[in-house]
Design an enzyme around this catalytic site. Structure first.
Site, PDB file in Angstrom:
ATOM      1  N   HIS A   1       0.885  -1.179   0.000  1.00  0.00           N
ATOM      2  CA  HIS A   1       0.000   0.000   0.000  1.00  0.00           C
ATOM      3  C   HIS A   1       0.923   1.230   0.000  1.00  0.00           C
ATOM      4  CE1 HIS A   1      -2.770   2.930   1.870  1.00  0.00           C
ATOM      5  NE2 HIS A   1      -3.761   2.117   1.569  1.00  0.00           N
TER       6      HIS A   1
ATOM      7  N   ASP B   1       3.165  -4.459   8.026  1.00  0.00           N
ATOM      8  CA  ASP B   1       1.963  -3.651   7.863  1.00  0.00           C
ATOM      9  C   ASP B   1       0.782  -4.609   8.025  1.00  0.00           C
ATOM     10  OD1 ASP B   1      -0.335  -2.532   6.861  1.00  0.00           O
ATOM     11  OD2 ASP B   1       0.546  -1.780   5.004  1.00  0.00           O
TER      12      ASP B   1
ATOM     13  N   GLN C   1      -4.424  -5.126   7.051  1.00  0.00           N
ATOM     14  CA  GLN C   1      -5.436  -6.060   6.536  1.00  0.00           C
ATOM     15  C   GLN C   1      -5.406  -7.410   7.244  1.00  0.00           C
ATOM     16  OE1 GLN C   1      -7.839  -5.209   4.598  1.00  0.00           O
ATOM     17  NE2 GLN C   1      -7.080  -3.242   3.880  1.00  0.00           N
TER      18      GLN C   1
ATOM     19  N   LYS D   1     -10.347  -0.574  10.671  1.00  0.00           N
ATOM     20  CA  LYS D   1     -10.535  -1.739   9.795  1.00  0.00           C
ATOM     21  C   LYS D   1     -10.904  -2.981  10.600  1.00  0.00           C
ATOM     22  CE  LYS D   1      -7.204  -0.067   6.400  1.00  0.00           C
ATOM     23  NZ  LYS D   1      -8.005   0.372   5.255  1.00  0.00           N
TER      24      LYS D   1
ATOM     25  N   CYS E   1      -4.759   2.491  -3.567  1.00  0.00           N
ATOM     26  CA  CYS E   1      -3.504   2.989  -2.968  1.00  0.00           C
ATOM     27  C   CYS E   1      -2.355   2.019  -3.228  1.00  0.00           C
ATOM     28  CB  CYS E   1      -3.659   3.242  -1.473  1.00  0.00           C
ATOM     29  SG  CYS E   1      -4.802   4.555  -1.109  1.00  0.00           S
TER      30      CYS E   1
HETATM   31  C1  PLP Z   1      -2.378  -2.916   3.548  1.00  0.00           C
HETATM   32  C2  PLP Z   1      -2.700  -1.526   4.010  1.00  0.00           C
HETATM   33  N1  PLP Z   1      -1.743  -0.793   4.574  1.00  0.00           N
HETATM   34  C3  PLP Z   1      -1.969   0.444   5.027  1.00  0.00           C
HETATM   35  C4  PLP Z   1      -3.211   1.016   4.909  1.00  0.00           C
HETATM   36  C5  PLP Z   1      -3.429   2.391   5.437  1.00  0.00           C
HETATM   37  O1  PLP Z   1      -4.371   2.355   6.455  1.00  0.00           O
HETATM   38  P1  PLP Z   1      -4.856   3.724   7.115  1.00  0.00           P
HETATM   39  O2  PLP Z   1      -5.454   4.526   5.996  1.00  0.00           O
HETATM   40  O3  PLP Z   1      -5.846   3.295   8.121  1.00  0.00           O
HETATM   41  O4  PLP Z   1      -3.663   4.372   7.681  1.00  0.00           O
HETATM   42  C6  PLP Z   1      -4.250   0.302   4.312  1.00  0.00           C
HETATM   43  C7  PLP Z   1      -5.567   0.908   4.117  1.00  0.00           C
HETATM   44  O5  PLP Z   1      -6.339   0.509   3.274  1.00  0.00           O
HETATM   45  C8  PLP Z   1      -3.992  -1.011   3.861  1.00  0.00           C
HETATM   46  O6  PLP Z   1      -4.941  -1.746   3.317  1.00  0.00           O
END
Ligand code: PLP
Length: 406
Positions: free
Chosen positions: A122, A199, A202, A225, A364
């Site tokens: 992401h 990270d 998900q 999430k 993203c």
């Molecule tokens: C794999 C992953 N990393 C990071 C993020 C960023 O999350 P946040 O917008 O809650 O910071 C997301 C959000 O969709 C994501 O799916």
């Protein structure tokens, strides 16, 4: 065992009609809906206990501080961390990863070092490292993706070497659903003495996470999430590393002693939580974790896997649909697809008219989309409160859209 009917009763949003239709919410990778228990905990906090934390000796401040600390303990248990000192509350995964990029990047990254990521990242786990690499003269390397959209572990062995300072990888791709074998990668990071960052945006909502079993140094996640409110997230960090690490944000609450020309830092985790925190968010997160515990990850996995297999089966019946990503057994509850001749944004808008919420775009993950030879897909992402009827509604609506366009 709690039934789906009982589960749905806990989520007031499902009483809302969308364009007069039943809400079919398939945008859970973006954010999940909130159970009544979480919503009530937040309003109860503001109605009965609101005060700033760690700053007052009065009753409300003490209660709020206790609740806020208890929320850290709950997250520590949820991730199997040693204790509260290893849990930093942030706004979200993005902030957690920026904290690490700045703190490790500015203080430890040197010219000639490399940072290893995957092709699935992401933007939150790509752009902060790009910025830091540029600033410090480090190199960014990627662990490759296989033909069938899984992680190419052989390429991880090539990418990670003795100049690798940081390995930072997603646990599950938000765009394709691919589950990444974190433990195998962390073994390689260990062999070369690199920091291992995950990270978990998900993964934390969908599978049990044990940071010690995974053998990682850091694990970032977002509360919103996983049933909790927006604006609260976290970062697990190994205590001995956090003790040595420089803070990212400076100001109130994160200090111990301040003079006009110097300052020393508070104990963990407060050293990394500058300023007034999101107390109600922390309390909401703790209640969300209780709720997930009540459902149980075994059940969550069972429901989601069934739904993912069913979604693949039904979408594969449609000749005009192309699914991106690996087979269901290698992924979480995400189905990314394209439809012949119709832009994902048009598909999402028309689905919305039928009360169906999905995401369309690059998710993203623009570089990943480019590798797949597209710039966007339509993504349906499920959670434990979804049903096969939701998938049927999606398929029916897609058939209608295709007829309309052809
Ligand atoms: C794999 C992953 N990393 C990071 C993020 C960023 O999350 P946040 O917008 O809650 O910071 C997301 C959000 O969709 C994501 O799916």
């Amino acid at each position: 065992m709690i039934s789906i009917t009982e589960i749905l009763k806990d989520f007031p949003i499902f009483e809302t009609k969308i364009h007069g239709k039943r809400l079919v919410y398939l945008d859970n990778a973006a954010t999940t809906q909130k159970p009544r228990q979480v919503i009530e905990a937040i309003s109860q906090y503001y109605e009965t206990r609101n005060a700033n934390v760690h700053r007052g000796v009065h009753y409300l401040s003490e209660i709020a501080s206790e609740d806020y600390e208890e929320a850290h303990n709950k997250v520590a248990k949820f991730l199997n961390a040693k204790g509260m000192e290893e849990i930093i509350f942030t706004r979200n995964t993005t902030e957690s990863l920026n904290l690490l990029a700045y703190s490790l990047g500015l203080n430890e990254l040197e010219k000639g070092d490399n940072i290893v990521l995957t092709r699935f990242e992401h933007h939150s786990n790509l752009v902060p490292w790009q910025q830091m690499a540029r600033r410090q003269g480090a190199e960014i390397r990627f662990i490759e993706m296989t033909e069938d959209c899984r992680l190419d572990l052989a390429s991880a062995e090539k990418a990670i070497d003795d100049k690798t300072k940081v390995v930072s990888i997603t646990h599950m791709s938000n765009a394709l659903g691919t589950i990444i074998p974190v433990k195998e990668v962390s073994k390689l990071a260990r062999e070369h003495g690199a920091y291992m960052i995950v990270d978990g945006a998900q993964s934390a909502p969908h599978m049990p996470v044990d940071v010690r079993e995974l053998d990682v140094d850091f694990f970032a996640f977002s509360g919103h999430k996983m049933l909790a409110p927006m604006g609260i997230g976290g970062l697990y960090g190994r205590e001995d590393i956090l003790e040595k690490m420089e803070p990212f944000l400076f100001g109130g609450d994160m200090i111990s002693i301040v003079s006009f020309d110097n300052a020393t830092w508070n104990r963990l985790p407060w050293k990394f939580e500058a300023g007034t925190p999101n107390v109600s968010g922390g309390i909401g997160l703790a209640v969300a974790i209780d709720y997930l515990g009540k459902i149980g990850f075994d059940k969550i996995h069972y429901i989601e896997h069934e739904l993912t297999e069913y979604a693949h089966e039904r979408l594969n019946e449609l000749s005009f649909i192309k699914i991106y990503g690996p087979e269901p057994k290698y992924k979480g509850a995400v189905v990314s697809f394209a439809m012949d001749g119709i832009h994902p944004h048009d598909i999402a808008s028309l689905l919305d008219e039928d009360g169906i919420a999905v995401r369309a775009g690059h998710h993203c993950a623009q570089p990943l989309m480019k590798m797949l030879g597209t710039d966007s897909t339509t993504r349906a992402s499920m959670y434990f409160y979804n049903t096969k009827e939701d998938i049927d509604a999606l398929v029916e609506s897609l058939q209608k859209i295709y007829k309309l366009f052809s």
